[in-house]
Design an enzyme around this catalytic site. Structure first.
Site, PDB file in Angstrom:
ATOM      1  CG  ASP A  99      -2.050   1.004   1.104  1.00 29.34           C
ATOM      2  OD1 ASP A  99      -2.521   1.231  -0.016  1.00 29.34           O
ATOM      3  OD2 ASP A  99      -2.470   1.553   2.132  1.00 29.34           O
ATOM      4  CE1 TYR A 120      -0.892   8.817   3.900  1.00 32.50           C
ATOM      5  CE2 TYR A 120       1.256   9.897   3.999  1.00 32.50           C
ATOM      6  CZ  TYR A 120      -0.044   9.776   4.441  1.00 32.50           C
ATOM      7  OH  TYR A 120      -0.509  10.608   5.425  1.00 32.50           O
ATOM      8  CG  HIS A 144      -5.172  10.737   2.707  1.00 29.89           C
ATOM      9  ND1 HIS A 144      -6.260  10.670   3.544  1.00 29.89           N
ATOM     10  CD2 HIS A 144      -4.278   9.814   3.173  1.00 29.89           C
ATOM     11  CE1 HIS A 144      -6.052   9.753   4.472  1.00 29.89           C
ATOM     12  NE2 HIS A 144      -4.858   9.216   4.274  1.00 29.89           N
ATOM     13  NE  ARG A 204       4.311  15.319  10.268  1.00 37.11           N
ATOM     14  CZ  ARG A 204       3.691  14.177  10.013  1.00 37.11           C
ATOM     15  NH1 ARG A 204       3.496  13.288  10.971  1.00 37.11           N
ATOM     16  NH2 ARG A 204       3.264  13.905   8.786  1.00 37.11           N
ATOM     17  CD  GLU A 206      -6.579   4.495   4.427  1.00 33.68           C
ATOM     18  OE1 GLU A 206      -5.924   3.764   3.642  1.00 33.68           O
ATOM     19  OE2 GLU A 206      -6.051   5.096   5.383  1.00 33.68           O
ATOM     20  CG  ASP A 247      -5.616  -0.465   3.418  1.00 35.55           C
ATOM     21  OD1 ASP A 247      -5.799  -1.641   3.744  1.00 35.55           O
ATOM     22  OD2 ASP A 247      -4.622   0.194   3.769  1.00 35.55           O
ATOM     23  CD  GLN A 249      -3.027   4.594  10.453  1.00 33.47           C
ATOM     24  OE1 GLN A 249      -4.248   4.541  10.289  1.00 33.47           O
ATOM     25  NE2 GLN A 249      -2.206   4.983   9.501  1.00 33.47           N
ATOM     26  CE  LYS A 292      -3.670   2.075   7.107  1.00 32.17           C
ATOM     27  NZ  LYS A 292      -4.481   2.844   6.146  1.00 32.17           N
TER      28      LYS A 292
END
Length: 433
Positions: free
Chosen positions: A133, A135, A140, A149, A205, A239, A246, A259
């Site tokens: 998977d 990213y 997103h 952050r 997701e 997913d 998490q 996951k």
């Protein structure tokens, strides 16, 4: 031929003698996706979706309708062998099937080989050896990063390397298989120690799945200019994520129990050949962003590597079902919101010599649009649960609840061509054990 080259099978004037096919929203004759299906009381076999019907490839072989060199892959109990064929062989099969289903001269011979899809069970089409998977949905990544952050949502490596992690292939399920709410460890901000129990922050997701075709030998990287030749097709991928698990477990090694409990895919593989008309230029990177390093940069990929796909996520709650209401659309947006192309993630995956195999599955990661109506997860839509969304019937949602059903859809559009879809990717959440 290039992976973005079209031929007569994409002709918008081509029609099928199979009733209702020409107006089908996902599977007109210009699509012809591969899948694994089982008629009632029978074993699974490979089929091709055509409108609301499925063409049995094993029966086509028995009827002498296919070339001899394609017989063995078509009679298998998974599509792995078909995915592993050179694109020229897959294209030849596509042309033959397109002719059989468009030429009325074949109607009497082929009609008995069709099954009504609603009478069949659809399975995960391939034996998935490995699942990775990524990213690559930058909006997103920004949205989620800001929640943790605010001043630095993207880590320094994001714009240089397609971020990914190895997932769990065994828990990937076909559309329609219910999801059992998982249990695991989490820690709330007001506690010093974790507790074990059902996830309270279950999320979906909205992703695109990428099926690997011909693989590469261990130790032999796939050059970016050849990466498209190793992509056999596409599907939708949900997913599922337990956001509370998490947050507790992902450092230092990344996702694990958050996951690996269930991922849902649409059961049809829309082939790379079917997607040829919907290849478009990758959007230019914002000014000031670094160019991809040379091993991830190819002119053809930048000109043809993106996909003209619109992705959608829908929600159907238990109360909505009881009241006879239709599912509501939570979000929709373009696949061009991906910061990296699918060819770049394939090239990157194999850049260290990692061997990919036919039937391996890659996920793009959540694809979100820049604006709220295109956010691809409830984590974003509810701002981490701090701003629950209100549904038209008055219900609210911060995360997915028991009885909820998430439904993903996608359609490819291009001027001068017939639109095609990826089929549904849906699953209902059942209570924890």
């Amino acid at each position: 031929m290039s992976w973005w080259t079209t031929d007569e099978t994409h002709d918008p004037a081509r029609t099928s003698w199979v009733e209702g096919t020409d107006t089908h929203p996902d599977f007109p004759i210009q699509n012809l996706p591969l899948g694994l299906f089982a008629p009632a009381g029978q074993e699974a076999r490979i089929g091709i979706a055509i409108g609301a019907m499925i063409l049995d490839l094993r029966a086509c072989v028995a009827a002498g309708l296919l070339e001899a060199d394609i017989h063995r892959p078509c009679q298998s109990d998974s599509v792995n062998s078909l995915l592993g064929l050179a694109s020229g062989h897959r294209r030849a099969l596509r042309r033959r099937i397109s002719a059989l289903l468009s030429d009325p001269a074949y109607r009497d011979l082929v009609s008995p080989l069709l099954h009504r899809a609603s009478d069949c069970t659809l399975h995960v089409p391939a034996r998935i050896g490995d699942y990775t998977d990524f990213y690559v949905g930058i909006h997103h990544a920004n949205n989620v990063g800001k929640q943790f952050r605010p001043d630095n949502p993207l880590l320094p490596n994001y714009k240089y390397v397609p971020i990914g992690y190895h997932g769990r292939a065994s828990s990937i399920c076909a559309s329609g298989v219910p999801l059992r709410r998982p249990s695991g460890q989490s820690r709330t901000p007001d506690r010093d120690t974790p507790s074990f129990g059902p996830t309270a922050r279950l999320d979906y997701e909205l992703e695109l799945g990428v099926w690997i075709g011909a693989g590469n030998a261990l130790g032999a990287p796939i050059p970016i200019r050849e990466a498209g030749d190793h992509i056999a097709g596409f599907c939708l991928l949900n997913d599922w994520s337990a956001r509370d698990f998490q947050a507790w477990e992902y450092q230092p090694l990344g996702p694990f129990l958050a996951k690996n409990f269930h991922s849902t895919i649409s059961p049809w593989i829309v082939t790379a050949e079917a997607m040829a008309p919907f290849r478009i230029a990758q959007p230019a990177r914002p000014e000031g962003d670094p160019a991809p390093l040379p091993h991830l940069l190819d002119t053809a990929d930048q000109n043809h590597g993106a996909l003209a796909l619109t992705l959608e996520a829908h929600l159907l709650t238990a109360r909505m079902r009881e009241e006879g209401l239709a599912a509501i659309r939570l979000s929709h947006g373009p696949a061009t919101s991906m910061y990296w192309t699918v060819q770049q993630i394939v090239a990157h995956h194999a850049s260290n010599g990692c061997n990919l195999n036919p039937g391996d599955l890659l996920g793009t990661g959540t694809i979100s649009a820049p604006t709220r109506d295109g956010f691809g997860s409830l984590m974003e839509l509810s701002v981490g649960g701090r701003e629950p969304i209100t549904l038209p019937n008055g219900e609210t949602r911060s995360f997915v609840e028991d009885g909820d059903e998430i439904i993903l859809r996608a359609r490819a559009h291009a001027d001068g061509f017939v639109a095609i879809g990826l089929g549904e990717c849906r699953a209902m959440v059942m209570p924890a054990h």
